[in-house]
Structure formats: C-alpha cells, structure tokens
Design an enzyme around this catalytic site. Sequence first.
Site, PDB file in Angstrom:
ATOM      1  N   SER A 201       0.828  -1.202   0.000  1.00 21.46           N
ATOM      2  CA  SER A 201       0.000   0.000   0.000  1.00 21.46           C
ATOM      3  C   SER A 201       0.868   1.260   0.000  1.00 21.46           C
ATOM      4  O   SER A 201       1.579   1.518  -0.945  1.00 21.46           O
ATOM      5  CB  SER A 201      -0.968  -0.023   1.181  1.00 21.46           C
ATOM      6  OG  SER A 201      -1.893   1.024   1.101  1.00 21.46           O
TER       7      SER A 201
ATOM      8  N   ASP B  83      -5.644   2.436  -3.767  1.00 17.18           N
ATOM      9  CA  ASP B  83      -6.865   2.290  -2.970  1.00 17.18           C
ATOM     10  C   ASP B  83      -7.113   3.511  -2.085  1.00 17.18           C
ATOM     11  O   ASP B  83      -8.224   3.703  -1.604  1.00 17.18           O
ATOM     12  CB  ASP B  83      -6.852   1.001  -2.140  1.00 17.18           C
ATOM     13  CG  ASP B  83      -5.720   0.920  -1.134  1.00 17.18           C
ATOM     14  OD1 ASP B  83      -4.842   1.808  -1.131  1.00 17.18           O
ATOM     15  OD2 ASP B  83      -5.705  -0.049  -0.340  1.00 17.18           O
TER      16      ASP B  83
END
Length: 543
Positions: A141, A293
């Site tokens: 991430s 995301d």
Amino acid sequence: MVDKTYRLWLEKTINDEALHDELVGIENNPDEINDRFYKNLSFGTGGMRGKIGAGTNRMNVYTVGKATLGFADYLVKTGKTSVCIAYDSRNMSDKFAKLAADVMSSRNIKAYLFDKLTPTPVLSFAVRHLHAGAGIVITASHNPKEYNGYKVYNSKGCQVTDGEANVITEFIEKRDCFDEFFPKPELIEYIGESVVDEFINAIYAYSLPFDKKYLPSIVYTPLNGTGLVPVEKIFKKMGITDYTVVPEQKYPDGNFTTCPYPNPEERAALQKALETAKKVGAELIVATDPDADRVGVAYLEDNGEYRLFNGNETGILIENFILSTKKSRGQIPDKSFIVETIVSSPLVEKIAESFGVETLNVLTGFKYIGEAIDKNPDKRFLFGMEESYGYLVGTHARDKDSVSAVMIIAEAVCYYKAQGLSLSAALESIYRKYGFYFSSLYSKYFEGEKGMIFMSEFMDDLRKNPFKEICGRKVNEIKDYSAGLDGLPKSNVMVFKGDGFSLIARPSGTEPKLKFYVTAWDNDEKTALERTKKITDFIKTEV
C-alpha cells in the site's frame, strides 16, 4: 533459537545467491540477525507486510511461498478452486505474484493472474466478476519503498476478517518456508485490460449528475504506482480532458525516487504534484497511493494557495455531496446506510442522520466496511469511508477504491462550484450547519523487537492507568475494545471521550507505530481548533 534459525537459512539458501549473500553479510551483526529472525512475519486480517529481505521476519520468496502454500491448503479444505492474483509497482511484486500463481496451481487451484500491475480495488472487483474463490494482491500500500506485502481476499472480494484469518494462519503455520511445490502452468490464466474496462464501467454506473461546464482542471499523480491507467479511463468517461499527470511520478518505480514515503496522507508525497499544479494553474490535485486504494486531495483556494484536505474532510465533502444530490432527486432509498470506522469523525454520522440515513460504525480496516455491506443485504449501501484516505462509492468492490473516489471528488467539485463554493467554503458551510469538527492524527514509530515490546506495554499501561482527565476536561467514557464492545470483534484499541472531544489510541496494523486519533468539536471554530491542538500536544508528551 534465533541463531539456529539463521544458520538453517544460511544452509537452505546456498543456491539462492542474492539472499544467501545478504545473510552472510550480517553474520557479525547480532542485532540485525535478531531483527530478521526473532519472529515469523505475522499473518493477520491485513495479511502480511514487512521489509523486503532475507529472514523469517521479511518479505521474500520463502515467506511468501509458505504463506501461499498455507492459504492454498485452506482453499482446498474449504472447496475453493480458483483465485485471482494482482500486484502493484513495488520491488519484487511481480515475482511474488508469479510465485503465488505457481504455488496455487501446484495445489490444483486455477490462478487468474493479471498480466500487468493492477490496483487493489480492481482485484476486489475481479474476484467478484470472475466468481473466483479467493484473491491475493501483492502490495504494501502506502508504506516506504523498503516494504512489500501480501493481502488475501474471500470470494466476495473482501479482505478476510478475524475468524477466517485465524484459520488461515493455522494452515500457514503447518507449512515450512522451504517446502517444495511443483507448478502446473496449464492452471494459470493471464487476465488484463478487459477486466479493467469492466471495472471502469461498474464505477461509472455510480456517477452522479453534475454540470460539466464546471469541470475542474486537474493535476493527478499515481505516485509511481498502479493508478494511471484506470484514472485516465475514468477521466475519459467523465469528459475530463484538462488534466496533467505529474511527469516524475507517472510511471511505475518501486524505489519511489521522488516520494520515498508514497502516502497521500503526507504532504511530502504531494510535493511534486503541488509544484506541477502551480506551473499549470490547475484547480484540483488528486493523488493515489501505489496500489490505488487511497486518495489524497488538494484544492486551489481563493488566496492562490493549495489546501490539502485530510481524510475526514474529504470524506465529509463526498458524503454531503452524495446525500444532498440523492435527496434533491428523491433517490435516498429506504433502509439506506453508510459505514465509517470508529476512528473517523463523528460528524460523518451526524450528517447521515440529518438525511435519515443510518450509520454503521466498524473497527479500523476497510475489510470491516466490506463485511458490513454483505451483512446487510436488506439495506442499501451508499458510502463507506475511513479517516486514512480510504473511500468506497458503490458495491462493485469490497475494498477502498481511489478510482471511484477520484470520480466522485471531481463531481463534488462541480457540485460545489455550481453553488459558488470552493471546497474550503463548502466545508465551512457544513461546519456552520452541524458544528466544527476538527481532527488530527499523531503517529510515532517503534522499530524492531524492542519497539513491539514497548507498544504492547504502553497499551497495557493505558488500560491499567487510563486517562481520567485530558487538558483539564473530564473523560466521561472509556472504551477498551480488547474486550470486544458494541458487537465488534476484539481489537487493541482504547477510546477516551469527553464533552466535545475524543482521543483514540491503537497500534497500526501495517506499520510499527502507535497511532493517536484526536477529534474535537464545538459550535465555535476557534474553540474547536484550540482544543484539537491542545489534546494533540498532550498525547505527544505521553508517548
């Protein structure tokens, strides 16, 4: 035990030149050996995440192989026969993804492997779209470049939650890092652009009406990650042509040369975007993290400066836009709901209540938001958010999705501009209606084994000696979620609430740090701001 494991790895990696040399290089460094081998890289509801390198407490082909073998055993046991696999731009991501596909095929599980780097939300969508039994995405991430990670998804495209993660962990622990496997290439199918196009179509179905004469000029940065292709596709769908991609951060770069910490929560990660926006005079800046995301937002205000919005502020602006637009068109369904995490702003629930929309509060982690959608099939999901820059508009996926968020943010800009409002002015109008709710996040890193021990002891001490008063204001409510409260799973979270404030403490689930969430509110702006600062300063002296 640590030295024994280290010696075993020296022996087993003799034919893996790079990792073996790395281990030989630390032979006279006991602290480094201990950090790499004092524990196995833990697998939990967020999967695994750690620094790339040799050792049981690192991301490498052996720890990834072990995890995948255990996960495959679990899928076989539960009758699942297929898995989707995606990866981001990080170093080793493509290699780990191919390894995962090979391992799955060796256990007679069909692997749908994306043929190029792909955002996490596309993986969540693909699991559902292809009716796969599970999903894997290789990503760390927004962590620094030294990290990589391994997240697993259930057949609904949602990250596995507590119970399932615990069972998967049991299967993984039965495996060894050096277990052999024999791939079956015929069970690996490469997938690509067509699935991304279906994802974009699914997102665009949630587009809300907006006046295209107010389309903003945009600077976009994918932070050298996976967002470029889908974000440009959604811009095209919307008719946005006046946009500039930050040139230094346009293409994949696992070293994140111009943003070593590629987290859109951090101003430093947006520095190149700010410089580019000033050059071209763009109105809106959006930044997606490496696996696309999360999204960060900045807006050109009337004073000629760009204001960066935190995760709560962006979420509030999106929520107000969605609910206001749907209400004006008579499109707020009965039994509709939004979902937010317990560390997000209380203002989110207050706004929803004013529109007659229910709010479900869940633990930190978007997996719980995804789970809440599926647990309420008789209700209509409208929006999900967490303060850490994660949002979901629509039910095409069960994870946070920066691509749909970019779309809805651009539409929200048009909506507010039609009312003569900048994003700051729009937020100000919301505050004047509901009260001034300001939030702040303080984080402190604690690396290695000693850091883990300190964080554990800190949280234990906070339970034994909880705050009774904070900055002269009485704590009226203390919640210890380690006991399991409000119908939620047990979690290492402490909440302190008083008149006009809350302070929440928890260790991060993805990085070695303690996180403290401060929110303060009042009908007077100055009072709320001062209270937020005082409580933030207070917690800095306590850690």
